[in-house]
Design an enzyme around this catalytic site. Structure first.
Site, PDB file in Angstrom:
ATOM      1  N   LYS A  38      54.279  50.840  46.939  1.00 30.33           N
ATOM      2  CA  LYS A  38      54.565  49.541  46.328  1.00 30.33           C
ATOM      3  C   LYS A  38      53.464  49.173  45.318  1.00 30.33           C
ATOM      4  O   LYS A  38      52.392  49.810  45.307  1.00 30.33           O
ATOM      5  CB  LYS A  38      54.658  48.480  47.432  1.00 30.33           C
ATOM      6  CG  LYS A  38      53.400  48.393  48.278  1.00 30.33           C
ATOM      7  CD  LYS A  38      53.648  47.636  49.583  1.00 30.33           C
ATOM      8  CE  LYS A  38      52.346  47.513  50.362  1.00 30.33           C
ATOM      9  NZ  LYS A  38      52.541  46.860  51.668  1.00 30.33           N
ATOM     10  N   ARG A 129      55.139  37.496  59.769  1.00 31.86           N
ATOM     11  CA  ARG A 129      55.383  37.619  58.344  1.00 31.86           C
ATOM     12  C   ARG A 129      56.863  37.980  58.237  1.00 31.86           C
ATOM     13  O   ARG A 129      57.697  37.156  58.570  1.00 31.86           O
ATOM     14  CB  ARG A 129      54.417  38.658  57.734  1.00 31.86           C
ATOM     15  CG  ARG A 129      54.296  38.531  56.241  1.00 31.86           C
ATOM     16  CD  ARG A 129      53.228  39.453  55.666  1.00 31.86           C
ATOM     17  NE  ARG A 129      53.520  40.868  55.838  1.00 31.86           N
ATOM     18  CZ  ARG A 129      52.866  41.850  55.214  1.00 31.86           C
ATOM     19  NH1 ARG A 129      51.867  41.577  54.403  1.00 31.86           N
ATOM     20  NH2 ARG A 129      53.196  43.102  55.411  1.00 31.86           N
ATOM     21  N   TYR A 245      29.302  34.968  27.722  1.00 32.24           N
ATOM     22  CA  TYR A 245      29.756  33.585  27.876  1.00 32.24           C
ATOM     23  C   TYR A 245      28.799  32.774  28.730  1.00 32.24           C
ATOM     24  O   TYR A 245      28.321  33.247  29.764  1.00 32.24           O
ATOM     25  CB  TYR A 245      31.135  33.555  28.536  1.00 32.24           C
ATOM     26  CG  TYR A 245      32.269  33.805  27.569  1.00 32.24           C
ATOM     27  CD1 TYR A 245      32.465  32.990  26.461  1.00 32.24           C
ATOM     28  CD2 TYR A 245      33.160  34.849  27.790  1.00 32.24           C
ATOM     29  CE1 TYR A 245      33.517  33.215  25.589  1.00 32.24           C
ATOM     30  CE2 TYR A 245      34.221  35.081  26.930  1.00 32.24           C
ATOM     31  CZ  TYR A 245      34.393  34.256  25.823  1.00 32.24           C
ATOM     32  OH  TYR A 245      35.434  34.479  24.974  1.00 32.24           O
ATOM     33  N   MET A 293      37.184  38.574  29.411  1.00 31.31           N
ATOM     34  CA  MET A 293      38.568  39.017  29.609  1.00 31.31           C
ATOM     35  C   MET A 293      38.719  40.512  29.305  1.00 31.31           C
ATOM     36  O   MET A 293      39.404  41.233  30.022  1.00 31.31           O
ATOM     37  CB  MET A 293      39.512  38.211  28.716  1.00 31.31           C
ATOM     38  CG  MET A 293      40.972  38.544  28.939  1.00 31.31           C
ATOM     39  SD  MET A 293      42.058  37.697  27.779  1.00 31.31           S
ATOM     40  CE  MET A 293      41.807  35.987  28.232  1.00 31.31           C
TER      41      MET A 293
HETATM   42  C1  PLP Z   1      51.727  47.665  52.497  1.00 31.42           C
HETATM   43  C2  PLP Z   1      52.319  48.073  53.795  1.00 31.42           C
HETATM   44  C3  PLP Z   1      51.897  49.252  54.408  1.00 31.42           C
HETATM   45  C4  PLP Z   1      50.698  50.044  53.945  1.00 31.42           C
HETATM   46  O1  PLP Z   1      49.545  49.366  54.353  1.00 31.42           O
HETATM   47  P1  PLP Z   1      48.045  49.868  54.046  1.00 31.42           P
HETATM   48  O2  PLP Z   1      47.206  48.885  54.744  1.00 31.42           O
HETATM   49  O3  PLP Z   1      47.893  49.828  52.570  1.00 31.42           O
HETATM   50  O4  PLP Z   1      47.944  51.249  54.587  1.00 31.42           O
HETATM   51  C5  PLP Z   1      52.574  49.648  55.555  1.00 31.42           C
HETATM   52  N1  PLP Z   1      53.603  48.913  56.049  1.00 31.42           N
HETATM   53  C6  PLP Z   1      54.001  47.757  55.489  1.00 31.42           C
HETATM   54  C7  PLP Z   1      55.111  46.988  56.106  1.00 31.42           C
HETATM   55  C8  PLP Z   1      53.366  47.288  54.360  1.00 31.42           C
HETATM   56  O5  PLP Z   1      53.742  46.119  53.819  1.00 31.42           O
END
Ligand code: PLP
Length: 345
Positions: A38, A129, A245, A293
């Site tokens: 992701k 969650r 800055y 930036m």
């Molecule tokens: C992002 C995520 C992972 C991976 O987690 P890491 O801590 O990056 O290894 C696994 N399972 C779910 C449901 C996640 O949202």
């Protein structure tokens, strides 16, 4: 279009990425290790990451959204979409390039109504969650669905918390209660908690990319990504003059300074002001003043020959950079922006 080489780049170590996955797969014991890709492969580039991990033997990939899954569709991989099935996602889900991870009763009903096939399910075991209530799963809410993976997610795997065994037990109690082919609980840190957290499939993300989610992983996981930036100007700042800055840095003596093409818009956030470090060969080049930036100033006293047009490496050992900047290792990776060239070794 004119080819314009970018003035900042990420060096990405493909063999290290693959080696990290293999190490996590070994640590997962009899469970298979998948990969969370992701957020564009945690900032590295999801397609390039997934290609290499598939080649290393990874078979299960996780994205947050359907658009992320669609970007992987040409690779023909098995992809699960962690954020489930909104009404807007049904056409994508029926197209077959990924399957949903259902996490609410509404999503379960939506998938049944759509005549959907195999799916995954997220069950909540205490994080509050995403996920169905364990009691609903135990009461049969999923009966009749073809479930590939029944998964849950650890809230505190990077700590020694009593929530870890409690969540493991809660998922274990659902074993055999659904027709799920596999159970899955552990993220990167969860893998380091031991084989009784691995169930049938693990879902590492951070550690694939060089993050050290728990101390046990420090000897196992290799760094993967090094940002580099080009020197745009070199100057001598006289004693008493300021840099950047708000003039937060004042030269104590005449100081050699290089301005490099990197800034907070590239994920090099202002927490690195006066705290970050770059390197040129063996020379250490401290960040001085505020991160802008698009620019950073470095004290290049240790690199007398470093000239305009040359490149410096940004110290990006993730635990060290996280401690220096106050950002998490996750934020450091996923904040890397779109302006970098991405150069794979
Ligand atoms: C992002 C995520 C992972 C991976 O987690 P890491 O801590 O990056 O290894 C696994 N399972 C779910 C449901 C996640 O949202």
């Amino acid at each position: 279009m004119i080819d314009i080489p970018p003035p900042l780049r990420l060096l990405i170590d493909g063999p290290a990425l693959a080696a990290n996955w293999r190490a996590l797969d070994r640590m997962s014991g009899t469970a298979a290790a998948g990969a969370a890709v992701k957020a564009d492969g945690y900032g590295l580039g999801a397609v390039q990451v997934a290609e290499r991990l598939a080649q290393a033997g990874c078979r299960d990939f996780f994205t947050a959204t359907w658009a992320e899954a669609q970007a992987l569709a040409p690779l023909g991989l098995i992809v699960s979409v962690l954020h489930g099935l909104r009404a807007e996602d049904v056409p994508a889900a029926l197209a077959g390039f990924a399957r949903p991870v259902l996490s609410t009763p509404t999503q379960v009903a939506r998938w049944r109504d759509a005549g959907g096939g195999p799916c995954d399910v997220m069950v909540d075991t205490g994080m509050n969650r995403l996920g169905l209530a364990a009691a609903d799963v135990a009461a049969g809410m999923l009966d009749g669905l073809t479930i590939e993976t029944l998964m849950s997610h650890l809230a505190c795997a990077d700590e020694d918390s009593s929530m870890n065994p409690a969540q493991r037990t809660a998922l274990h109690e659902l074993r055999g209660r659904t027709g799920a082919r596999r159970l899955s609980l552990a993220n990167s840190a969860g893998i380091a908690l031991g084989s009784d957290y691995a169930f049938d499939l693990t879902r590492p993300g951070l550690a694939l990319y060089g993050g050290i989610a728990r101390a046990e992983l420090a000897s196992v996981i290799a760094p993967v990504v090094t940002p580099q930036a080009q020197v745009l100007q070199r100057r001598r700042v006289p004693a008493g003059a300021t840099v950047g800055y708000n003039a937060t840095w004042t030269a104590p003596v005449d100081t050699e300074v290089a301005i490099v093409n990197l800034g907070y818009a590239d994920g090099y956030l202002r927490g690195f002001s006066d705290r970050g470090v770059a390197t040129a060969g063996d020379a250490m080049l401290p960040v001085i003043g505020r991160v802008s930036m698009d620019l950073v100033a470095l004290n290049v006293a240790a690199a007398p020959d470093l000239a305009e047009g040359e490149w410096v490496s940004i110290a990006f050992d993730l635990p060290t950079a996280a401690a220096a900047s106050g950002l998490s290792q996750y934020e450091l990776l996923t904040g890397l922006g779109a302006r970098y060239g991405r150069v794979w070794a």
